[in-house]
Design a protein around this motif. Sequence first.
Motif, PDB file in Angstrom:
ATOM      1  N   UNK A   1       5.452 113.496  11.503  1.00 50.72           N
ATOM      2  CA  UNK A   1       4.498 114.322  10.755  1.00 50.72           C
ATOM      3  C   UNK A   1       3.806 113.520   9.655  1.00 50.72           C
ATOM      4  N   UNK A   2       2.501 113.715   9.547  1.00 51.25           N
ATOM      5  CA  UNK A   2       1.735 113.001   8.536  1.00 51.25           C
ATOM      6  C   UNK A   2       1.858 113.692   7.189  1.00 51.25           C
ATOM      7  N   UNK A   3       1.693 112.912   6.131  1.00 50.20           N
ATOM      8  CA  UNK A   3       1.681 113.497   4.797  1.00 50.20           C
ATOM      9  C   UNK A   3       0.442 114.366   4.651  1.00 50.20           C
ATOM     10  N   UNK A   4       0.486 115.315   3.720  1.00 54.30           N
ATOM     11  CA  UNK A   4      -0.639 116.211   3.530  1.00 54.30           C
ATOM     12  C   UNK A   4      -1.845 115.508   2.943  1.00 54.30           C
TER      13      UNK A   4
ATOM     14  N   UNK B   1      -1.556 109.629   0.626  1.00 52.24           N
ATOM     15  CA  UNK B   1      -1.895 109.450  -0.789  1.00 52.24           C
ATOM     16  C   UNK B   1      -3.213 108.706  -0.996  1.00 52.24           C
ATOM     17  N   UNK B   2      -3.692 108.795  -2.215  1.00 45.96           N
ATOM     18  CA  UNK B   2      -4.870 108.041  -2.652  1.00 45.96           C
ATOM     19  C   UNK B   2      -4.383 107.014  -3.674  1.00 45.96           C
TER      20      UNK B   2
ATOM     21  N   UNK C   1      -0.156 111.658  -4.435  1.00 45.66           N
ATOM     22  CA  UNK C   1       0.031 112.470  -3.240  1.00 45.66           C
ATOM     23  C   UNK C   1       0.084 113.943  -3.612  1.00 45.66           C
ATOM     24  N   UNK C   2      -0.852 114.723  -3.050  1.00 50.53           N
ATOM     25  CA  UNK C   2      -0.835 116.157  -3.305  1.00 50.53           C
ATOM     26  C   UNK C   2       0.390 116.789  -2.659  1.00 50.53           C
ATOM     27  N   UNK C   3       0.939 117.799  -3.320  1.00 51.57           N
ATOM     28  CA  UNK C   3       2.107 118.475  -2.768  1.00 51.57           C
ATOM     29  C   UNK C   3       2.654 119.490  -3.744  1.00 51.57           C
TER      30      UNK C   3
ATOM     31  N   UNK D   1      -7.505 115.138 -11.722  1.00 50.42           N
ATOM     32  CA  UNK D   1      -6.820 116.179 -10.961  1.00 50.42           C
ATOM     33  C   UNK D   1      -6.449 115.703  -9.565  1.00 50.42           C
ATOM     34  N   UNK D   2      -5.245 116.058  -9.133  1.00 56.36           N
ATOM     35  CA  UNK D   2      -4.786 115.767  -7.775  1.00 56.36           C
ATOM     36  C   UNK D   2      -4.728 117.074  -7.003  1.00 56.36           C
ATOM     37  N   UNK D   3      -5.438 117.125  -5.860  1.00 54.97           N
ATOM     38  CA  UNK D   3      -5.475 118.343  -5.064  1.00 54.97           C
ATOM     39  C   UNK D   3      -5.513 118.022  -3.578  1.00 54.97           C
ATOM     40  N   UNK D   4      -5.654 119.055  -2.739  1.00 52.45           N
ATOM     41  CA  UNK D   4      -5.658 118.841  -1.292  1.00 52.45           C
ATOM     42  C   UNK D   4      -6.985 118.273  -0.786  1.00 52.45           C
TER      43      UNK D   4
END
Length: 218
Positions: free
Chosen positions: A33-36, A87-88, A122-124, A215-218
């Motif tokens: 499964x890939x990270x979101x 992640x970014x 990484x958003x989560x 801000x970190x978001x989806x």
Amino acid sequence: MSRTRTALALGMAAAAALSVASATASASATPIPLAGSTTVTPAGHAFQATLSGKATLKAGSVTVTCSVSVSTGTVPAAPGNANAAGPVSSPISPPTYSSCTSSMWGVTPTVTTSGAWSVSMQNGAPSTATMTVPVGGLVVHTTGLATCTVTAAPAAAASVGGSWVNGAPSGLTFTNVSVPVTVTGGFGCPTSATSSTFNAVYKVTDTTDPAQQITVGP
């Protein structure tokens, strides 16, 4: 056993073996499964992470505490500020550490940093931020009653995982994170220590436009 029954038994065994092999192959082919997805905003804006409270680095029985620490960086420009499956990341300046004290009486610590540091968001739930310390990128040197040198990430880059909370300003927290170290020196130095525990809380502000928030978001 008759030839007919023998052939039937062999056929059933072969079918079962093929079924197991097929199931095994299917299981092996199942992708991890890939990270979101993650998007860091505002794209292209510079930011500054400033220590809130105190940062501690503990090796063995010795704890170094610093009350000033700063690092800067820039959110990647679009579309690099978004990743549909993970992640970014962005480079950051080596964090500076000053106004440091040691838990050992009569010992003065100095912290120096160097190399290519980075942070990945990484958003989560919760969102996370992982800081990468390059090889030998942080060194603590003490003088006074004990002369010691503590080198973080001595053999390979180290990942320091923290939690991220959006806010005004946003916050990045490292809690009891283990970092590999080597310690050299004489009497009083924790030379048997192979890891150090790191704790720190940073407030992250947008320096391109202080009215906005990183801000970190989806």
